[in-house]
Write a protein that holds these residues in place. Structure first.
Motif, PDB file in Angstrom:
ATOM      1  N   LEU A  27      36.667  39.906  46.323  1.00 29.35           N
ATOM      2  CA  LEU A  27      37.340  41.071  45.758  1.00 29.35           C
ATOM      3  C   LEU A  27      37.989  40.742  44.416  1.00 29.35           C
ATOM      4  CD1 LEU A  27      39.189  42.477  48.898  1.00 29.35           C
ATOM      5  CD2 LEU A  27      37.255  43.516  47.717  1.00 29.35           C
ATOM      6  N   ALA A  28      37.974  41.744  43.539  1.00 29.22           N
ATOM      7  CA  ALA A  28      38.715  41.599  42.283  1.00 29.22           C
ATOM      8  C   ALA A  28      40.203  41.735  42.578  1.00 29.22           C
ATOM      9  CB  ALA A  28      38.271  42.692  41.319  1.00 29.22           C
ATOM     10  N   ARG A  46      43.597  43.346  41.925  1.00 24.72           N
ATOM     11  CA  ARG A  46      43.841  44.708  41.434  1.00 24.72           C
ATOM     12  C   ARG A  46      45.082  44.816  40.546  1.00 24.72           C
ATOM     13  NH1 ARG A  46      44.561  47.436  46.926  1.00 24.72           N
ATOM     14  NH2 ARG A  46      44.619  45.282  47.650  1.00 24.72           N
ATOM     15  N   VAL A 100      38.735  40.012  37.946  1.00 25.94           N
ATOM     16  CA  VAL A 100      39.236  41.381  37.785  1.00 25.94           C
ATOM     17  C   VAL A 100      38.045  42.315  37.595  1.00 25.94           C
ATOM     18  CG1 VAL A 100      41.531  40.882  36.844  1.00 25.94           C
ATOM     19  CG2 VAL A 100      39.562  40.952  35.305  1.00 25.94           C
ATOM     20  N   ARG A 101      38.272  43.594  37.813  1.00 19.35           N
ATOM     21  CA  ARG A 101      37.201  44.570  37.659  1.00 19.35           C
ATOM     22  C   ARG A 101      37.053  44.945  36.194  1.00 19.35           C
ATOM     23  NH1 ARG A 101      36.671  50.600  37.841  1.00 19.35           N
ATOM     24  NH2 ARG A 101      38.931  50.633  37.674  1.00 19.35           N
ATOM     25  N   HIS A 132      39.312  44.746  54.301  1.00 15.70           N
ATOM     26  CA  HIS A 132      38.644  44.437  53.039  1.00 15.70           C
ATOM     27  C   HIS A 132      38.963  45.632  52.128  1.00 15.70           C
ATOM     28  CE1 HIS A 132      34.457  44.861  50.970  1.00 15.70           C
ATOM     29  NE2 HIS A 132      35.049  43.846  50.377  1.00 15.70           N
ATOM     30  N   ILE A 133      40.060  45.492  51.369  1.00 14.00           N
ATOM     31  CA  ILE A 133      40.516  46.599  50.523  1.00 14.00           C
ATOM     32  C   ILE A 133      40.427  46.194  49.067  1.00 14.00           C
ATOM     33  CG2 ILE A 133      42.497  48.010  49.797  1.00 14.00           C
ATOM     34  CD1 ILE A 133      43.403  48.266  52.537  1.00 14.00           C
ATOM     35  N   GLY A 134      39.723  46.988  48.301  1.00  8.48           N
ATOM     36  CA  GLY A 134      39.681  46.740  46.867  1.00  8.48           C
ATOM     37  C   GLY A 134      38.270  46.831  46.316  1.00  8.48           C
ATOM     38  N   TRP A 135      38.108  46.267  45.115  1.00  8.77           N
ATOM     39  CA  TRP A 135      36.849  46.422  44.379  1.00  8.77           C
ATOM     40  C   TRP A 135      35.985  45.186  44.567  1.00  8.77           C
ATOM     41  CZ3 TRP A 135      36.000  50.936  41.473  1.00  8.77           C
ATOM     42  CH2 TRP A 135      37.106  51.788  41.364  1.00  8.77           C
ATOM     43  N   ASN A 136      34.756  45.410  45.045  1.00  6.66           N
ATOM     44  CA  ASN A 136      33.830  44.305  45.249  1.00  6.66           C
ATOM     45  C   ASN A 136      32.504  44.629  44.553  1.00  6.66           C
ATOM     46  OD1 ASN A 136      32.759  41.895  46.184  1.00  6.66           O
ATOM     47  ND2 ASN A 136      33.476  42.220  48.287  1.00  6.66           N
ATOM     48  N   PHE A 164      31.239  46.994  40.266  1.00  2.98           N
ATOM     49  CA  PHE A 164      32.307  47.075  41.266  1.00  2.98           C
ATOM     50  C   PHE A 164      32.380  48.457  41.928  1.00  2.98           C
ATOM     51  CE2 PHE A 164      33.948  43.469  38.808  1.00  2.98           C
ATOM     52  CZ  PHE A 164      34.368  42.630  39.833  1.00  2.98           C
ATOM     53  N   TYR A 175      31.818  39.084  51.270  1.00  3.78           N
ATOM     54  CA  TYR A 175      33.238  38.932  51.585  1.00  3.78           C
ATOM     55  C   TYR A 175      33.329  37.887  52.700  1.00  3.78           C
ATOM     56  CZ  TYR A 175      38.111  40.384  52.202  1.00  3.78           C
ATOM     57  OH  TYR A 175      39.500  40.425  52.263  1.00  3.78           O
TER      58      TYR A 175
END
Lengths: 259, 202
Positions: free
Chosen positions: A2-3, A5, A255-256, B116-120, B139, B162
């Motif tokens: 994950l990036a 946030r 990061v995104r 699993h929270i957020g940008w992937n 993303f 992940y």
């Protein structure tokens, strides 16, 4: 992976965005819908709206704000402030919010956390924890104490134990604010954030103290936070989100970005 | 008209708004008749597996959805909506899913933070009309504690990593499922929805 946030936080009072320094002294910086859209365009990963409206009656305004924001936004947003029931959360989610953040009511009624998690799913439930380093007169040592009611009321609760408890109750994320660093722009409380991020297995959003881009890097690396909440730094244009992302990327923090 | 199934919980507004921005008429509905008239269906991603299936059963929509699937009407499942396509989930072990696809839904391993929270980043295993103009590794926004394990892996179009490989985009015939939230995934999410909308019969 994950990036990490970057989350601008907008304090909203009676439908307008304001920013409190040390939880007092408020300045009006604008319209929530316009600001939300602007932050999205700049590359914000998510937004938090914190309703600091004092009276219960005027809380309905925030539901209306959530509706308006949801019409223009294509990134997630959280609403917090004065939330105390599943009905209230349901209204906010139906209005278009993705998550609800609860604070005081979680302490007063921990069952609310599990009720919300069961009803809406953990991913909708953010528990906000306001923490201040406090001297314990009985044990003669300092600890991180949880405060409620907008930082006015000490609870005697240990922040680390409380964080672990809300995870068990079903919280999906922790929004951790250090009252010692909040509003100081001198940097996040790295040791507090790291301690809690290491003790729970849910994402931790660090808040309080961002004054320059180095602070973001520090809390995301040494502090092990999954996300950084930012207010004045962006609101007053000391830095912008693209600057922050470029800076963090150079430091090797994921990061995104659009490439 | 695109019908968005209302399980009675959570945020349906955002999906509806996103589709409207793409010029589509939408209706958020719990009614079997309204659903059956729709050209396409969105199963959004709110609540838990068990509660969503309970509500679909109570509203008498399970059969309607199955008929629509078999008739070849386009169905898009988002997040939990994708998970409901499968037979069962560890989230609600006693509850049967829609069973459009063989396989199950499992809890993410505790080797990384859950949810699993957020940008992937999402990577495509093959090119489809729905992933057109979306480059590899863009993303998307996720918010899930469970992930799908299809028996037949050929239905997996896109994945993200992940610690485990999470199927992020699934497709067979008229069935499309995404583990991320396209309506919350900024420009690439909107692109995905645009591609889906373009494929719908006029």
């Amino acid at each position: 992976m994950l990036a990490k946030r970057i989350i601008p936080c907008l304090d909203v009072k009676e439908g307008r965005v304001v920013k409190g320094i040390h939880f007092e002294d408020i300045k009006d910086v604008g319209d929530p819908v316009e600001l939300a859209k602007r932050y999205e365009q700049e590359g914000a990963d998510e937004l938090v709206f914190l309703d600091i409206t004092a009276s219960y009656e005027q809380r309905e305004i925030m539901i209306h704000v959530a509706e308006k924001v949801a019409e223009v936004l294509t990134i997630p947003f959280t609403v917090g402030g004065g939330i105390g029931s599943a009905e209230h959360v349901s209204k906010l989610l139906k209005a278009g919010a993705d998550k609800a953040s609860i604070n005081t009511q979680a302490v007063l009624n921990p069952n609310l956390v599990s009720e919300l998690a069961e009803k809406f799913g953990s991913q909708c439930v953010v528990v906000a924890i306001d923490v201040k380093r406090t001297w314990d007169r009985i044990t003669h040592r300092s600890y991180w104490e949880v405060f409620i009611n907008g930082g006015r009321t000490p609870t005697g609760k240990d922040a680390i134990l409380w964080a672990q408890q809300v995870e068990k109750l079903g919280a999906g994320e922790i929004l951790l604010t250090s009252m010692d660093t909040d509003g100081t722009q001198s940097g996040y409380d790295i040791s507090l954030t790291r301690k809690i991020a290491e003790k729970v297995n849910i994402p931790v959003i660090a808040s309080g103290g961002a004054g320059k881009l180095e602070h973001l890097a520090a809390v995301l690396q040494e502090g092990k936070a999954d996300a950084a909440l930012v207010a004045s730094l962006f609101h007053y244009r000391y830095s912008t989100i693209p600057e922050a992302k470029t800076f963090l990327k150079k430091r090797g923090i994921p990061v995104r970005t659009e490439d | 008209m695109i019908a968005i199934v209302d399980y009675g919980i959570g945020n349906l507004h955002s999906v509806s708004k996103a589709l409207q921005r793409l010029g589509k008429e939408t209706v958020i509905t719990k009614e079997r008749d309204t659903l059956l008239q729709a050209k396409a269906v969105v199963l959004p991603g709110v609540g838990s597996f068990g509660e969503a299936m309970d509500n679909l059963e109570k509203m008498d929509l399970v059969g309607a959805l199955r008929d629509m699937y078999l008739e070849g009407r386009p169905i898009l499942g988002i997040c939990l909506g994708l998970q409901l396509f499968f037979e069962r989930s560890q989230e609600s072990p006693r509850k049967k899913g829609l069973t459009f696809l063989s396989g199950e839904v499992r809890k993410l391993p505790p080797t990384a933070k859950i949810p699993h929270i957020g940008w992937n980043r999402v990577y495509f295993k093959r090119v489809t009309p729905f992933t057109q103009e979306i480059p590899q590794g863009r993303f998307f926004y996720f918010a899930n504690s469970f992930y799908v394990i299809p028996e037949d892996e050929t239905c997996v179009v896109g994945i993200c990593n992940y610690n485990v490989v999470i199927p992020a985009v699934v497709n067979t015939d008229n069935l499309w499922g995404v583990q991320f939230h396209p309506e919350k995934s900024a420009q690439w999410g909107m692109k995905f929805l645009e591609n889906w909308v373009k494929s719908l019969p006029a």
